[in-house]
Write a protein that holds these residues in place. Structure first.
Motif, PDB file in Angstrom:
ATOM      1  N   TYR A  45      -4.616   2.359   1.328  1.00 22.31           N
ATOM      2  CA  TYR A  45      -3.585   3.389   1.295  1.00 22.31           C
ATOM      3  C   TYR A  45      -2.573   3.103   0.184  1.00 22.31           C
ATOM      4  CZ  TYR A  45      -5.263   4.426   6.041  1.00 22.31           C
ATOM      5  OH  TYR A  45      -6.038   4.734   7.123  1.00 22.31           O
ATOM      6  N   ILE A  46      -2.226   1.830   0.024  1.00 26.70           N
ATOM      7  CA  ILE A  46      -1.266   1.449  -1.013  1.00 26.70           C
ATOM      8  C   ILE A  46      -1.859   1.696  -2.397  1.00 26.70           C
ATOM      9  CG2 ILE A  46       0.134  -0.435  -1.929  1.00 26.70           C
ATOM     10  CD1 ILE A  46       0.935   0.510   0.886  1.00 26.70           C
ATOM     11  N   VAL A  47      -3.137   1.386  -2.575  1.00 25.66           N
ATOM     12  CA  VAL A  47      -3.813   1.604  -3.861  1.00 25.66           C
ATOM     13  C   VAL A  47      -3.778   3.075  -4.253  1.00 25.66           C
ATOM     14  CG1 VAL A  47      -6.046   1.528  -5.039  1.00 25.66           C
ATOM     15  CG2 VAL A  47      -5.301  -0.422  -3.666  1.00 25.66           C
ATOM     16  N   ALA A  48      -3.993   3.975  -3.287  1.00 24.77           N
ATOM     17  CA  ALA A  48      -4.040   5.413  -3.586  1.00 24.77           C
ATOM     18  C   ALA A  48      -2.716   5.920  -4.142  1.00 24.77           C
ATOM     19  CB  ALA A  48      -4.408   6.196  -2.324  1.00 24.77           C
ATOM     20  N   ARG A  49      -1.612   5.301  -3.760  1.00 24.45           N
ATOM     21  CA  ARG A  49      -0.295   5.752  -4.207  1.00 24.45           C
ATOM     22  C   ARG A  49      -0.010   5.390  -5.662  1.00 24.45           C
ATOM     23  NH1 ARG A  49       3.512   6.877  -0.074  1.00 24.45           N
ATOM     24  NH2 ARG A  49       5.178   6.273  -1.512  1.00 24.45           N
ATOM     25  N   GLY A  50      -0.707   4.391  -6.194  1.00 27.47           N
ATOM     26  CA  GLY A  50      -0.445   3.943  -7.562  1.00 27.47           C
ATOM     27  C   GLY A  50      -1.728   3.744  -8.330  1.00 27.47           C
ATOM     28  N   PRO A  51      -2.302   4.811  -8.888  1.00 30.52           N
ATOM     29  CA  PRO A  51      -3.622   4.715  -9.522  1.00 30.52           C
ATOM     30  C   PRO A  51      -3.643   3.979 -10.857  1.00 30.52           C
ATOM     31  CG  PRO A  51      -2.712   6.923  -9.790  1.00 30.52           C
ATOM     32  CD  PRO A  51      -1.789   6.199  -8.871  1.00 30.52           C
ATOM     33  N   ASP A  52      -2.480   3.673 -11.452  1.00 26.01           N
ATOM     34  CA  ASP A  52      -2.463   3.066 -12.784  1.00 26.01           C
ATOM     35  C   ASP A  52      -2.627   1.546 -12.758  1.00 26.01           C
ATOM     36  OD1 ASP A  52      -2.106   5.540 -13.905  1.00 26.01           O
ATOM     37  OD2 ASP A  52       0.073   5.383 -14.026  1.00 26.01           O
ATOM     38  N   PHE A  53      -2.188   0.905 -11.696  1.00 21.29           N
ATOM     39  CA  PHE A  53      -2.207  -0.561 -11.677  1.00 21.29           C
ATOM     40  C   PHE A  53      -1.965  -1.049 -10.258  1.00 21.29           C
ATOM     41  CE2 PHE A  53      -0.030  -4.685 -11.886  1.00 21.29           C
ATOM     42  CZ  PHE A  53      -0.888  -5.396 -12.715  1.00 21.29           C
ATOM     43  N   SER A  54      -2.587  -2.193  -9.920  1.00 19.63           N
ATOM     44  CA  SER A  54      -2.274  -2.829  -8.640  1.00 19.63           C
ATOM     45  C   SER A  54      -2.325  -4.338  -8.799  1.00 19.63           C
ATOM     46  CB  SER A  54      -3.244  -2.378  -7.546  1.00 19.63           C
ATOM     47  OG  SER A  54      -4.571  -2.733  -7.877  1.00 19.63           O
ATOM     48  N   SER A  55      -1.557  -5.044  -7.979  1.00 24.40           N
ATOM     49  CA  SER A  55      -1.545  -6.500  -8.063  1.00 24.40           C
ATOM     50  C   SER A  55      -1.224  -7.105  -6.715  1.00 24.40           C
ATOM     51  CB  SER A  55      -0.521  -6.982  -9.095  1.00 24.40           C
ATOM     52  OG  SER A  55       0.796  -6.784  -8.634  1.00 24.40           O
ATOM     53  N   PHE A  56      -1.691  -8.347  -6.566  1.00 20.88           N
ATOM     54  CA  PHE A  56      -1.475  -9.083  -5.324  1.00 20.88           C
ATOM     55  C   PHE A  56      -0.828 -10.421  -5.666  1.00 20.88           C
ATOM     56  CE2 PHE A  56      -3.023 -12.149  -2.131  1.00 20.88           C
ATOM     57  CZ  PHE A  56      -2.528 -11.550  -0.991  1.00 20.88           C
ATOM     58  N   ARG A  57       0.167 -10.803  -4.900  1.00 18.97           N
ATOM     59  CA  ARG A  57       0.852 -12.074  -5.142  1.00 18.97           C
ATOM     60  C   ARG A  57       1.088 -12.760  -3.796  1.00 18.97           C
ATOM     61  NH1 ARG A  57       4.564 -10.789  -8.620  1.00 18.97           N
ATOM     62  NH2 ARG A  57       3.980 -12.224 -10.274  1.00 18.97           N
ATOM     63  N   CYS A  58       0.923 -14.059  -3.771  1.00 18.00           N
ATOM     64  CA  CYS A  58       1.212 -14.829  -2.565  1.00 18.00           C
ATOM     65  C   CYS A  58       1.967 -16.085  -2.955  1.00 18.00           C
ATOM     66  CB  CYS A  58      -0.085 -15.195  -1.847  1.00 18.00           C
ATOM     67  SG  CYS A  58       0.166 -16.077  -0.295  1.00 18.00           S
ATOM     68  N   LEU A  59       3.103 -16.347  -2.325  1.00 11.90           N
ATOM     69  CA  LEU A  59       3.896 -17.547  -2.583  1.00 11.90           C
ATOM     70  C   LEU A  59       4.015 -18.353  -1.294  1.00 11.90           C
ATOM     71  CD1 LEU A  59       6.766 -16.152  -4.857  1.00 11.90           C
ATOM     72  CD2 LEU A  59       4.720 -17.383  -5.547  1.00 11.90           C
ATOM     73  N   LYS A  60       3.466 -19.562  -1.313  1.00 13.27           N
ATOM     74  CA  LYS A  60       3.401 -20.355  -0.082  1.00 13.27           C
ATOM     75  C   LYS A  60       4.776 -20.825   0.376  1.00 13.27           C
ATOM     76  CE  LYS A  60       2.604 -24.854  -2.294  1.00 13.27           C
ATOM     77  NZ  LYS A  60       1.737 -26.058  -2.308  1.00 13.27           N
ATOM     78  N   ASP A  61       5.715 -21.001  -0.572  1.00 14.94           N
ATOM     79  CA  ASP A  61       7.018 -21.560  -0.207  1.00 14.94           C
ATOM     80  C   ASP A  61       7.789 -20.678   0.770  1.00 14.94           C
ATOM     81  OD1 ASP A  61       6.466 -23.669  -1.843  1.00 14.94           O
ATOM     82  OD2 ASP A  61       7.631 -22.916  -3.539  1.00 14.94           O
ATOM     83  N   VAL A  62       7.531 -19.374   0.722  1.00 15.91           N
ATOM     84  CA  VAL A  62       8.238 -18.449   1.610  1.00 15.91           C
ATOM     85  C   VAL A  62       7.274 -17.706   2.533  1.00 15.91           C
ATOM     86  CG1 VAL A  62      10.308 -18.131   0.214  1.00 15.91           C
ATOM     87  CG2 VAL A  62       8.268 -16.765  -0.278  1.00 15.91           C
ATOM     88  N   ASN A  63       6.028 -18.180   2.608  1.00 15.32           N
ATOM     89  CA  ASN A  63       5.024 -17.598   3.538  1.00 15.32           C
ATOM     90  C   ASN A  63       4.827 -16.097   3.307  1.00 15.32           C
ATOM     91  OD1 ASN A  63       5.561 -20.111   4.662  1.00 15.32           O
ATOM     92  ND2 ASN A  63       6.683 -19.258   6.393  1.00 15.32           N
ATOM     93  N   THR A  64       4.962 -15.621   2.088  1.00 17.12           N
ATOM     94  CA  THR A  64       5.004 -14.176   1.854  1.00 17.12           C
ATOM     95  C   THR A  64       3.951 -13.738   0.844  1.00 17.12           C
ATOM     96  OG1 THR A  64       7.386 -14.230   2.274  1.00 17.12           O
ATOM     97  CG2 THR A  64       6.498 -12.229   1.278  1.00 17.12           C
ATOM     98  N   CYS A  65       3.328 -12.590   1.133  1.00 11.70           N
ATOM     99  CA  CYS A  65       2.395 -11.945   0.215  1.00 11.70           C
ATOM    100  C   CYS A  65       2.909 -10.552  -0.117  1.00 11.70           C
ATOM    101  CB  CYS A  65       1.004 -11.842   0.841  1.00 11.70           C
ATOM    102  SG  CYS A  65       0.246 -13.432   1.222  1.00 11.70           S
TER     103      CYS A  65
END
Length: 526
Positions: A45-65
């Motif tokens: 669903y998130i991909v459909a909203r932004g057809p030009d680019f997508s990215s994923f990031r995960c930082l272990k120090d704050v347990n957040t993606c």
């Protein structure tokens, strides 16, 4: 327009920080097991909203993606999410119209500049400074700001809630999810309240400062009465200028490549509100030398088995044809195209489960009938009828859509307002405008953005909101008298200025589609 997804786990991640661009693997072991199923469901669903680019990031120090997708409408192109000086991670969905942003500038970079000046070493001071940055923003937006130093997450929507955003704190795992759209999941997502700033403490696993808002108070509607209407001409001129400015900045902030090569689209029923928007767009385009921008009027009509009506004879289609003719005569130098979106009943049945999924947690018959009309209209797969009556297939090309939403709430357009006393009308308008984030905007943004487009709301511009609620006498808001006056005196819209209010689900015939037509709009979908 962008898609936002944030996941904060109660369990420390066991991976190194990384960025993965333009790819996402279902069940990726970067995400802790407690979040895998929900994230795998939400990402498409998130991909459909932004057809030009997508990215994923995960930082272990704050347990957040963070997962972000982008529809780029402003240069320079900026990848999201953005790490700012090792202090913040920013996700931003929307458009800003602050004067400090250059016409050809980038609104996301503007926020980056503001956040980079914050001193995160003082937790309380930095919290207030982040709140001040959010309050500085003028536009249509949703956001997440993650303070990596103090381990605090901020998220929310603009003052009126023009961009969708929902959140969930899992009662068992205590994980936090924030997303532009979720679909139906096993999680109990809640739509964010327009203008509320949500502040989540990662360490304590709870929300802090739960009364923090962008505005100091809700929008209040003046009870002032101008019995002799001596100020009608002045108010008409001032409102016209307010709306002109609101439309102008929503056009000039589209990057020139889009203006030159892609049309501007309007969700078009043919009624007063959207016709005013179309006229103002045309007025703005006429100011641009040698401009050849196309204006697409997206009108939807449904084949309705209960009534036996075909799309071509629905009330909104008939009105759209006559209103488009008036607008074309007023603006012969603008290429105005009425796109007739016909929805066969079989197509309605095919898409219906998807719309119910998209608009979650909304779940009533009325929500469906409105959402599905906006979905097909914004998708824009239709026809254009030539002067000789022949039709040819035409698919919407514009990626920026304009909507007339908000006019009824601001200027008293609903039929139920007609016989109210002044105190009752004031009370009702206050309720309507302050609840529009939940009643309309969250649902509409979810289904419209699914088509990879961005919708803009001139009537819900912050300056228009403030002017219309506080400075227009309440007796000018009976049956939208003041807006009709703008249409007549300033835009010469003729008979369009007299058109009565008709809800999209009835004008397009998307409501009560079957012989079981005794359902009420408030009935829960089955």
């Amino acid at each position: 327009m962008c898609g936002i997804l944030l996941f904060n786990s109660n369990v420390r991640c066991q991976t190194t920080a990384q960025d993965v661009y333009l790819e996402y693997t279902e069940g990726d072991d970067i995400i802790k097991p407690s979040g895998k199923d929900a994230i795998d469901k939400i990402v498409p669903y998130i991909v459909a909203r932004g057809p030009d680019f997508s990215s994923f990031r995960c930082l272990k120090d704050v347990n957040t993606c963070w997962f972000s997708s982008i529809l780029s409408l402003r240069q320079p192109f900026t990848k999201q999410s953005i790490v700012i000086d090792g202090k913040f991670v920013l996700q931003f969905n929307g458009e800003l119209y602050n004067n400090a942003i250059d016409q050809n500038g980038n609104d996301t970079q503007y926020i980056v500049q503001l956040l980079s000046q914050i001193n995160v070493l003082d937790k309380l001071l930095s919290q207030q400074q982040i709140i001040d940055v959010i309050r500085e923003l003028d536009g249509e937006f949703a956001y997440t700001i993650s303070d990596l130093v103090n381990e605090v997450i901020y998220f929310g929507r603009d003052t009126i809630g023009k961009r969708s955003l929902s959140y969930c704190t899992d009662s068992e795992t205590h994980d936090l999810y924030v997303a532009s759209i979720t679909g139906t999941t096993s999680k109990d997502f809640i739509n964010c309240i327009g203008g509320q700033i949500y502040i989540f403490d990662i360490k304590e696993r709870n929300f802090i400062n739960t009364t923090c808002t962008i505005r100091n108070s809700p929008y209040n509607v003046t009870s002032m009465i101008d019995e002799d209407m001596k100020g009608l001409i002045t108010i008409t001129n001032e409102l016209f200028q307010q709306l002109t400015n609101a439309v102008s900045k929503r056009i000039t902030t589209i990057h020139p490549t889009h203006i030159e090569n892609s049309p501007i689209a309007v969700l078009f029923s043919g009624g007063l509100d959207c016709s005013v928007i179309v006229a103002l767009i045309c007025e703005e385009l006429m100011k641009i030398p040698s401009n050849s921008t196309v204006v697409e009027l997206l009108n939807v009509g449904f084949e309705n088995p209960r009534t036996g009506l075909q799309p071509a004879v629905t009330p909104d289609r008939k009105l759209a044809v006559s209103s488009a003719k008036i607008l074309k005569e007023l603006y012969p130098d603008v290429d105005i195209r009425l796109v007739e979106v016909d929805v066969p009943y079989k197509e309605y049945l095919k898409v219906r489960p998807n719309i119910i999924d998209f608009m979650y947690p909304k779940n009533t018959e009325m929500d469906l009938s409105i959402a599905i009309a906006f979905y097909f209209a914004s998708r824009g797969h239709g026809f254009i009828t030539k002067d000789d009556g022949t039709r040819y297939q035409y698919n919407r090309k514009g990626v920026v859509l304009f909507s007339g939403l908000g006019a009824d709430e601001l200027y008293g357009g609903y039929h139920k307002f007609a016989n109210k006393t002044t105190p009752e009308l004031v009370e009702e308008l206050v309720r309507q405008i302050n609840n529009i984030h939940d009643r309309n905007l969250n649902r509409d943004d979810k289904v419209i953005a699914e088509n990879g487009v961005e919708v803009r709301y001139p009537f819900l511009d912050e300056s228009v909101l403030k002017y219309s609620t506080s400075l227009i006498p309440i007796n000018y808001k009976i049956n939208k008298h003041i807006l009709r006056n703008v249409a007549r005196m300033k835009l010469n819209l003729g008979t369009i200025a007299e058109e009565p209010k008709r809800a999209i689900q009835f004008g397009s015939k998307s409501a009560k589609m079957t012989k079981d037509g005794n359902k009420n709009g408030t009935d829960i979908l089955k």
